[in-house]
Design an enzyme around this catalytic site. Sequence first.
Site, PDB file in Angstrom:
ATOM      1  N   GLY A 223       0.848  -1.199   0.038  1.00 28.49           N
ATOM      2  CA  GLY A 223      -0.015  -0.107   0.082  1.00 28.49           C
ATOM      3  C   GLY A 223       0.892   1.243  -0.044  1.00 28.49           C
ATOM      4  CG  ASN A 224      -0.439   4.731  -1.377  1.00 30.98           C
ATOM      5  OD1 ASN A 224      -1.286   5.336  -0.452  1.00 30.98           O
ATOM      6  ND2 ASN A 224      -0.852   4.146  -2.611  1.00 30.98           N
ATOM      7  NE  ARG A 225       5.144   6.636   5.054  1.00 34.96           N
ATOM      8  CZ  ARG A 225       6.114   5.961   4.221  1.00 34.96           C
ATOM      9  NH1 ARG A 225       6.319   6.226   3.054  1.00 34.96           N
ATOM     10  NH2 ARG A 225       7.031   5.256   4.871  1.00 34.96           N
ATOM     11  CB  ALA A 291      -2.294   7.591  -3.539  1.00 31.33           C
TER      12      ALA A 291
END
Length: 419
Positions: A223-225, A291
Amino acid sequence: MSDVQKRSVKAPTDESRGRRVVVGVAGGIAAYKACHLVRDFKEAGDDVRVVPTPSALEFVGAATFEALSGHPVDTGVFSRVDEVQHVRVGQEADLVVIAPATADVIARIAAGRADDLLTATVLVATCPIVIAPAMHTEMWLNPATQANVTTLRERGITVLEPAHGRLTGKDTGPGRLLEPHVIAEMARTVLATGPLSQSLSGKRVLISAGGTQENIDPVRYIGNRSSGRQGFALADVAAHKGANVTVVAGNTEELETPAGAEVVRVRSTREMEAAMRERAAEADVIIMAAAVSDYRPEHEATSKLKKGQANEDLETLHLVENPDILRGLVAMRDAGQTQARILGFAAETDQPLEHGQAKLARKGADMLMVNDVSGGKVFGQPRNSGWLLTRDGNVAEVADGSKHEVAARIWDAVERFEK
């Protein structure tokens, strides 16, 4: 309505501290929430004056508002006559916020009444005014109330859409007061960017928000932030500007659902792609603020991969590319499958403007919001800034501000682009 007929409003202040805020409180059960609103403004460094109606004091006593604000509380136009208070309070205000605003107060303000200190203050004020309604559903939907709200909006007053939820007793529906921190954020946005008109009324808006997650096994993922805050802020502002809003949300569990918006929950990039494509044909504006994960594991394990054992799947992940959602939506537009304007986002860590311009050319969107996310900026943070690019080569800097302020500026740019 012509500009001459609209209220003469002070220019938004650039100051973030020491603003003089009037919090008006009408006589409804939600009056207790005004205490939290006062605290929010006070903690932001604002000088807060509470002006309740006489009936509001049936719900919350004057002593409570005085203790929270540090100012005396009056309700009548004959209080402190020597100070010409019924005029001075409105003249000196940088912002007036009325929460809760009952159907009665809205009607009296629309009629130009000045029969108590609150309505007199509103009649005098030339600063931004934000009204947060709270009433039963039938009252909110009554043609008289809706006509009064339309009148106020035409005069340049921001009337927020109420939340949908539990009301007094067992009733549920639109008319619930927005949460105090939401009201405060929207009021600060109005102060920074100007009134929220109903300029998106009738528009169908589709927004993606948050990060997507790609499973490695049942307990791990890529995943991402991204928190989804900017996407939800875009939905918030659009809903208060009259749009019919749908949000396709990835990892946004910590965020409150934007009032008035439909939220479709997804997890992976492919799930988000399917949800966006399904709804794209009906949209007038599409904003890809999510995102997304560009890659996913080639194989998803059905049980937890064990650490410390010979396990090539855990030691070396084989990744495959995910579909390009933004490019796919542009392809739908080019094929005539949607008439929507399409705005994308670009999160960059180096040479953001150059990389953003290249991405816009590559993706073919109408507009692109470029963020510099290096050093922990933007993702999960309350503020944002960047550049807004259009396909005709225009580059506009988006000044640093809260994500709601940035959202308001983005919507202003989208509306200008459509003209």
